[in-house]
Design a protein around this motif. Structure first.
Motif, PDB file in Angstrom:
ATOM      1  N   LEU A   5      -5.613   2.621 -10.473  1.00 26.11           N
ATOM      2  CA  LEU A   5      -6.744   1.893  -9.894  1.00 26.11           C
ATOM      3  C   LEU A   5      -6.547   0.388 -10.048  1.00 26.11           C
TER       4      LEU A   5
ATOM      5  N   PHE B   6       0.833  -1.197   0.000  1.00 22.94           N
ATOM      6  CA  PHE B   6       0.000   0.000   0.000  1.00 22.94           C
ATOM      7  C   PHE B   6       0.871   1.252   0.000  1.00 22.94           C
TER       8      PHE B   6
ATOM      9  N   LEU C  11      -6.971   1.542   4.393  1.00 23.31           N
ATOM     10  CA  LEU C  11      -6.599   1.570   2.971  1.00 23.31           C
ATOM     11  C   LEU C  11      -7.639   2.341   2.177  1.00 23.31           C
TER      12      LEU C  11
ATOM     13  N   LEU D  50      -7.506  -2.868   8.922  1.00 25.62           N
ATOM     14  CA  LEU D  50      -6.635  -2.334   7.891  1.00 25.62           C
ATOM     15  C   LEU D  50      -7.370  -1.902   6.620  1.00 25.62           C
ATOM     16  N   PRO D  51      -8.359  -2.710   6.105  1.00 22.86           N
ATOM     17  CA  PRO D  51      -9.023  -2.294   4.859  1.00 22.86           C
ATOM     18  C   PRO D  51      -9.637  -0.909   4.946  1.00 22.86           C
TER      19      PRO D  51
ATOM     20  N   THR E 168     -12.709  -7.753  -0.597  1.00 25.84           N
ATOM     21  CA  THR E 168     -11.684  -8.784  -0.456  1.00 25.84           C
ATOM     22  C   THR E 168     -11.257  -8.989   0.993  1.00 25.84           C
ATOM     23  N   SER E 169     -11.580  -8.042   1.889  1.00 24.84           N
ATOM     24  CA  SER E 169     -11.167  -8.241   3.272  1.00 24.84           C
ATOM     25  C   SER E 169     -12.145  -9.195   3.967  1.00 24.84           C
TER      26      SER E 169
ATOM     27  N   LEU F 133      -4.389  -0.715  -7.320  1.00 23.46           N
ATOM     28  CA  LEU F 133      -5.141  -0.782  -6.069  1.00 23.46           C
ATOM     29  C   LEU F 133      -5.916  -2.097  -5.991  1.00 23.46           C
ATOM     30  N   CYS F 134      -6.524  -2.482  -7.143  1.00 24.65           N
ATOM     31  CA  CYS F 134      -7.218  -3.779  -7.216  1.00 24.65           C
ATOM     32  C   CYS F 134      -6.258  -4.903  -6.869  1.00 24.65           C
TER      33      CYS F 134
ATOM     34  N   VAL G 218     -13.414   0.455  -7.030  1.00 23.36           N
ATOM     35  CA  VAL G 218     -12.203  -0.197  -6.518  1.00 23.36           C
ATOM     36  C   VAL G 218     -12.177  -0.157  -4.996  1.00 23.36           C
ATOM     37  N   ASN G 219     -12.645   0.952  -4.407  1.00 22.54           N
ATOM     38  CA  ASN G 219     -12.706   1.015  -2.944  1.00 22.54           C
ATOM     39  C   ASN G 219     -13.621  -0.069  -2.388  1.00 22.54           C
TER      40      ASN G 219
ATOM     41  N   TYR H 272      -4.072  -8.711  -0.604  1.00 16.67           N
ATOM     42  CA  TYR H 272      -4.332  -8.582   0.827  1.00 16.67           C
ATOM     43  C   TYR H 272      -5.438  -9.538   1.253  1.00 16.67           C
ATOM     44  N   GLY H 273      -6.480  -9.622   0.427  1.00 19.69           N
ATOM     45  CA  GLY H 273      -7.570 -10.532   0.764  1.00 19.69           C
ATOM     46  C   GLY H 273      -7.111 -11.979   0.784  1.00 19.69           C
ATOM     47  N   TYR H 274      -6.143 -12.312  -0.087  1.00 17.64           N
ATOM     48  CA  TYR H 274      -5.720 -13.716  -0.175  1.00 17.64           C
ATOM     49  C   TYR H 274      -4.715 -14.082   0.905  1.00 17.64           C
TER      50      TYR H 274
ATOM     51  N   MET I  25     -14.124  -2.798  -3.756  1.00 16.60           N
ATOM     52  CA  MET I  25     -13.456  -4.076  -3.940  1.00 16.60           C
ATOM     53  C   MET I  25     -12.481  -4.362  -2.805  1.00 16.60           C
ATOM     54  N   ILE I  26     -11.810  -3.321  -2.312  1.00 13.35           N
ATOM     55  CA  ILE I  26     -10.921  -3.528  -1.151  1.00 13.35           C
ATOM     56  C   ILE I  26     -11.747  -4.048   0.022  1.00 13.35           C
TER      57      ILE I  26
ATOM     58  N   ALA J 235      -5.537  -4.988  -3.240  1.00  9.97           N
ATOM     59  CA  ALA J 235      -6.681  -5.498  -2.488  1.00  9.97           C
ATOM     60  C   ALA J 235      -6.764  -7.011  -2.594  1.00  9.97           C
ATOM     61  N   MET J 236      -6.555  -7.537  -3.822  1.00 12.04           N
ATOM     62  CA  MET J 236      -6.669  -8.980  -4.021  1.00 12.04           C
ATOM     63  C   MET J 236      -5.628  -9.732  -3.208  1.00 12.04           C
TER      64      MET J 236
ATOM     65  N   ASP K  27     -10.903  -6.933  11.034  1.00 10.81           N
ATOM     66  CA  ASP K  27      -9.659  -6.400  10.472  1.00 10.81           C
ATOM     67  C   ASP K  27      -9.787  -4.898  10.211  1.00 10.81           C
TER      68      ASP K  27
END
Lengths: 499, 115
Positions: free
Chosen positions: A169, A128, B74, B70-71, B46-47, A172-173, B39-40, A179-181, B42-43, A176-177, B68
């Motif tokens: 952007l 980030f 972000l 952190l998202p 995914t969390s 950023l995707c 996109v926001n 981080y989620g994984y 989407m963050i 995010a991906m 969590d």
């Protein structure tokens, strides 16, 4: 380790100082001091990391992997130093530029923001944080482009902005991906978690997303359309600065992601990069042949040479990455100095259309000599610096039996020779009846100094190829060792927070 | 909530893609604003799902099973950056409008001497 954060903090301090100074003379002096200091700091960092040490600085003493970590290894330090030298040279050059026409008040503070953003994106190992530093760097470049582009080309500022924003952007995707994984944003922690998952389709898709995003910033094959048009209408010192820094940071992040973070060679992805690199090389140089202005030719050459750098990445051996590193450092210095030489030539004639120029080899023999050295270095004549990078890349691709790729790389060099000769004949050799603007040439001292620094640096790189090659190999072998990074980052056990 | 969020992201991204393809500067700006919000989201998507987790505030004794945090940090940063860049885009569009007298990007090509 305070020394790692210094390359980021110093430009910010000077941004504030130069932003508040009202006297033009002092602002320029402070700017010079600022970039000089930054170069010294980067040289010091490079010196301390020369044996392959990995240094980390943990921001705010929060324990990794949750705290933000700045990391300096040999690979990052090489980039940091060579880019810092570019800032120094273009700054000296713009001192001369400021004599001819008033420079916008915000230019110097914005350049310092750009420098800080670039240093941060080279040193950070947090995803980030990388996004934020890219934004810092790009926001400064958007502002510079829209302030300095001539009014009639302003629409290219808008497309530059839009293209880069969409790339941002996408990044950023990707952040995010991942981080989620994995639940982490620290690159070394992620690398440790996913190092066995070469067949995971999610990782592969993630790799493609990253390739698209940073390929857009670097200007690889289908995504380079924005580059020549934006770059070629800016003032020479800014074109040179952007050419030497922004695209190369894109390549740096690509190499770091694919070698250090993503697991092993991802086969289909590396094949894709290989094809892209071939097309980038070839189409870039063809665009250069079709151009008729010095800046146009050089802007297309940026793209062509990004192809060589990506080729090093796609071969994916330590030697290939080392030769890519060698080539990138050579290219940063040579390309910037060529843009600056083009700027001086353009100033002499008031235009850089090759049809309207000529005689410069008689009128400015020193400039002609600089151009000849740097152009031959760009083409890859031994023993100049360009030869070694290209030689290593081509020999590595032959060793891995990619004969076609090696052939295209050599063909591209040959076409580069053709387009460089076009500039040489058009601007320096041919007879021209056009009068040179003698009045505008009364002081070229700063410009010659700035070009001279870069010519000297690239000559030193060419003649000190053996030392440089050893260090580049060391740097490349280092980034292939993920465990070392994980170890260094997790070695810090005292601080705020828990794991 | 996950399916609803997913549908919302899909809508945001598809509408913004359509808008970004338009030739009007205003449409492009709205497209970018929508895309950054997509996109926001989407963050957020995914969390981890925060259902059944506690608020991440430490009062004396640290508890396990936090949501969590952190998202959100972000997203907050991303919103600020997106907002600033949208503002910058609007100003640039205004300058273009002042220069060419129109926000229709197709007509810029005719004015440009190089193309």
């Amino acid at each position: 380790m305070i020394s790692i954060s210094l390359p980021i903090i110093t430009p910010l301090i000077f941004m504030v100082i130069t932003g508040f100074l009202h006297v033009d003379y002092w602002r320029r002096k402070m700017a010079l001091i600022g970039v000089l200091l930054h170069t010294c700091i980067c040289a010091f960092l490079l010196w301390t990391c020369r044996h392959g040490e990995i240094k980390i600085a943990v921001v705010g003493e929060w324990l990794p992997p949750y705290g933000i970590v700045l990391l300096a290894d040999l690979f990052a330090c090489f980039f940091l130093f060579s880019i810092s030298l570019v800032f120094l040279a273009t700054n000296i050059y713009s001192l001369g530029e400021a004599r001819d026409q008033p420079v916008h008040v915000l230019r110097i503070p914005l350049i310092f923001i750009l420098q800080s953003g670039i240093s941060l994106s080279l040193l950070t190992v947090d995803f980030f944080n990388l996004f934020v530093s890219f934004e810092m760097m790009l926001a400064a470049s958007y502002a510079l482009v829209s302030l300095e582009l001539p009014e009639k080309y302003l629409k290219w500022a808008f497309s530059y902005l839009l293209v880069n924003l969409i790339g941002t952007l996408g990044f950023l995707c990707a952040a995010a991906m991942i981080y989620g994984y994995t639940g982490h944003l620290n690159m070394a922690a992620i690398a440790g978690l996913i190092k066995e998952q070469q067949d995971n389709p999610l990782i592969l898709g993630w790799g493609y997303l990253l390739l698209g995003v940073f390929g857009l910033k670097a200007g690889i094959f289908p995504l380079f359309f924005w580059l020549p048009r934006t770059y070629s209408h800016l003032p020479p010192s800014l074109t040179a600065l952007f050419a030497g820094t922004l695209t190369k940071v894109g390549v740096y992040v690509l190499i770091r992601m694919f070698v250090m973070v993503l697991p092993g060679p991802l086969l289909s992805l590396n094949g894709g990069i290989l094809i892209t690199s071939v097309l980038t090389m070839l189409l870039g140089v063809l665009g250069a042949i079709a151009s008729t202005t010095i800046r146009g030719i050089l802007s297309y050459h940026i793209i062509s040479q990004i192809g060589y750098m990506i080729l090093g990445l796609s071969l994916y051996t330590p030697l290939a990455i080392a030769s890519a590193l060698f080539f990138i450092i050579h290219n940063i210095w040579v390309k910037v100095s060529l843009f600056l030489i083009g700027g001086v030539a353009r100033q002499a004639y008031g235009s850089d259309d090759l049809k309207k120029m000529g005689n410069l080899s008689i009128l400015m023999p020193c400039l002609g000599a600089f151009f000849l050295v740097q152009a031959f270095s760009l083409i890859g004549f031994p023993p100049l610096s360009g030869f070694w990078g290209k030689y290593l890349l081509v020999s590595e691709s032959i060793r891995l039996e990619y004969y076609f790729v090696a052939a295209v790389a050599l063909l591209t060099s040959w076409l580069t020779l053709f387009s460089m000769l076009k500039i040489w004949i058009g601007a320096f050799w041919q007879n021209s009846n056009n009068k040179i603007h003698v009045k505008k040439l009364y002081k070229l001292k700063e410009k010659y100094i700035s070009i001279g620094i870069l010519v000297f640096a690239s000559l030193a790189l060419g003649f000190g190829a053996e030392t440089m090659y050893q260090k580049a190999t060391l740097a490349a072998q280092q980034i292939f060792q993920k465990e070392a990074y994980v170890q260094v980052i997790f070695s810090k056990t005292t601080g705020k927070g828990t794991r | 909530m996950e399916l609803e969020t997913l549908i919302l992201i899909f809508l945001f991204v598809s509408v913004s893609t359509y808008l970004l393809m338009q030739s009007q500067l205003i449409d492009i700006i709205f497209g970018f604003a929508l895309l950054s919000n997509g996109v926001n989201l989407m963050i957020l998507f995914t969390s981890d799902n925060p259902d059944g987790k506690t608020v991440p505030i430490i009062l004396g004794v640290a508890q396990a099973n936090f949501a969590d945090p952190l998202p959100q940090a972000l997203i907050l940063t991303a919103i600020v950056i997106g907002f600033a860049l949208t503002a910058f885009m609007i100003v640039l569009a205004l300058r273009l409008f002042g220069q060419f007298g129109t926000t229709e990007t197709n007509s810029y090509t005719k004015i440009d001497p190089d193309d």
